[in-house]
Design an enzyme around this catalytic site. Structure first.
Site, PDB file in Angstrom:
ATOM      1  N   ASP A 164       0.826  -1.252  -0.014  1.00  0.00           N
ATOM      2  CA  ASP A 164       0.055  -0.199   0.026  1.00  0.00           C
ATOM      3  C   ASP A 164       0.935   1.200  -0.097  1.00  0.00           C
ATOM      4  O   ASP A 164       1.422   1.576   1.012  1.00  0.00           O
ATOM      5  CB  ASP A 164      -0.557  -0.048   1.166  1.00  0.00           C
ATOM      6  CG  ASP A 164      -1.843   1.184   1.337  1.00  0.00           C
ATOM      7  OD1 ASP A 164      -1.658   2.183   0.432  1.00  0.00           O
ATOM      8  OD2 ASP A 164      -2.712   1.174   2.128  1.00  0.00           O
ATOM      9  N   GLU A 166       0.923   4.501   0.242  1.00  0.00           N
ATOM     10  CA  GLU A 166       0.478   5.676   0.671  1.00  0.00           C
ATOM     11  C   GLU A 166       1.341   6.224   1.604  1.00  0.00           C
ATOM     12  O   GLU A 166       2.022   5.310   2.557  1.00  0.00           O
ATOM     13  CB  GLU A 166      -0.759   5.744   1.390  1.00  0.00           C
ATOM     14  CG  GLU A 166      -1.827   5.309   0.310  1.00  0.00           C
ATOM     15  CD  GLU A 166      -3.270   5.021   0.757  1.00  0.00           C
ATOM     16  OE1 GLU A 166      -3.810   5.940   0.596  1.00  0.00           O
ATOM     17  OE2 GLU A 166      -3.440   3.894   1.313  1.00  0.00           O
TER      18      GLU A 166
END
Length: 305
Positions: A164, A166
């Site tokens: 992920d 982010e």
């Protein structure tokens, strides 16, 4: 499509130092062989659990009223972090106290799910320190982090890793900006380290758009990829078969049941093989869960505390 980046409830993990490299001396506890779940026909259902606030065991509390199979096939521990060690100028795998607690108590927090036939995957997320999957400065650096990931999977008896990209905040601490080779080197090394484990892609961030380098395309090295925007339909831009993609993404309790049902119906009608859910908590969410299980599996969901 106007889709805000997913709203997550998390305890901020702004680590005072980029510490906690994996304790390789720990002994893996793989547990008993997973008992096969009751047969279930239909897409793979995935549940992300914010372990800062909720128990992984919640994933195993939902079964199909017709047939008794597990509602969820994959449970995602959200989330470990990729941190940056300013002394060694290298990325390090970091577990906050809540993630560490789950891992240290795998016998009671992870193994019960696996014994039901549910796969348990560790999600890894940026942590505002400049380290990310897309800015390793060399193949050696990417491979070193891949080893930390595969060692974690082996040490704690997990079923795979979820990426992920982010909150990395590329450039912090003097780190580089995303480059073309980094994620390709990382995923290639991880797949070589764990050929039979799950590698999934939360389809967001610079890494998700850098899947090819030097004649190598890593798309086929992923088992799954999913849409990162809850309450929407968006096919991940990765060359995987429909059976491995989730264009639907919902937040349990945060996406309306009508939207949940519509996205599930579309998943089936368009032939996709995965349905992503986020933020399963400890409440009885059988009404929210049934909104998609009726469409995916032709059955209501049953919650057993």
């Amino acid at each position: 499509m106007s889709s805000p980046v997913r709203n997550r409830i998390r305890t901020a993990v702004l680590a005072l130092s980029a510490m906690t490299a994996l304790a390789l001396g720990a002994t893996a506890t793989t547990g008993a062989a997973a008992a096969p779940a009751a047969a279930k026909q239909g897409p793979t259902s995935v549940a992300y659990v914010e372990v800062n606030n909720n128990s992984m065991l919640n994933v195993g509390k939902y079964t199909l009223a017709n047939g008794g199979g597990n509602v969820f096939d994959v449970a995602v521990i959200f989330a470990a972090n990729i941190n940056y060690n300013t002394s060694t100028k290298s990325a390090t795998l970091y577990f906050n106290e809540n993630v560490q607690r789950v891992l240290d108590n795998a016998a009671t927090q992870i193994r019960p799910l696996q014994q039901k036939g549910i796969k348990v995957v560790l999600s890894v997320l940026g942590n505002h320190q400049g380290a990310g999957f897309a800015n390793f400065p060399s193949q050696q650096a990417a491979s070193a982090f891949a080893k930390q990931l595969s060692d974690a999977v082996a040490t704690y008896g997990l079923d795979g890793i979820d990426f992920d990209d982010e909150y990395a905040e590329y450039g912090n601490n003097g780190t580089g900006q995303p480059n073309a080779s980094s994620f390709v080197y990382l995923v290639s090394a991880l797949r070589a380290n764990m050929p039979n484990k799950i590698i999934s892609l939360y389809n967001i961030g610079p890494a998700a758009s850098r899947l090819s380098y030097g004649g190598v395309n890593i798309s086929s090295k992923f088992d799954y990829a999913w849409n990162p925007y809850y309450g929407t339909w968006q096919v991940p831009g990765i060359a995987l078969p429909k059976s491995k993609l989730s264009p639907a993404a919902v937040e349990i309790g945060g996406t309306s049941q009508s939207t949940v049902a519509t996205l599930a119906r579309r998943t089936v009608s368009e032939g996709y093989g995965v349905y992503l859910t986020y933020n399963l908590d400890g409440a009885d969410r059988s009404a929210d869960v049934s909104a998609f299980t009726r469409e995916l599996y032709g059955s209501d969901a049953r919650y057993t505390p």
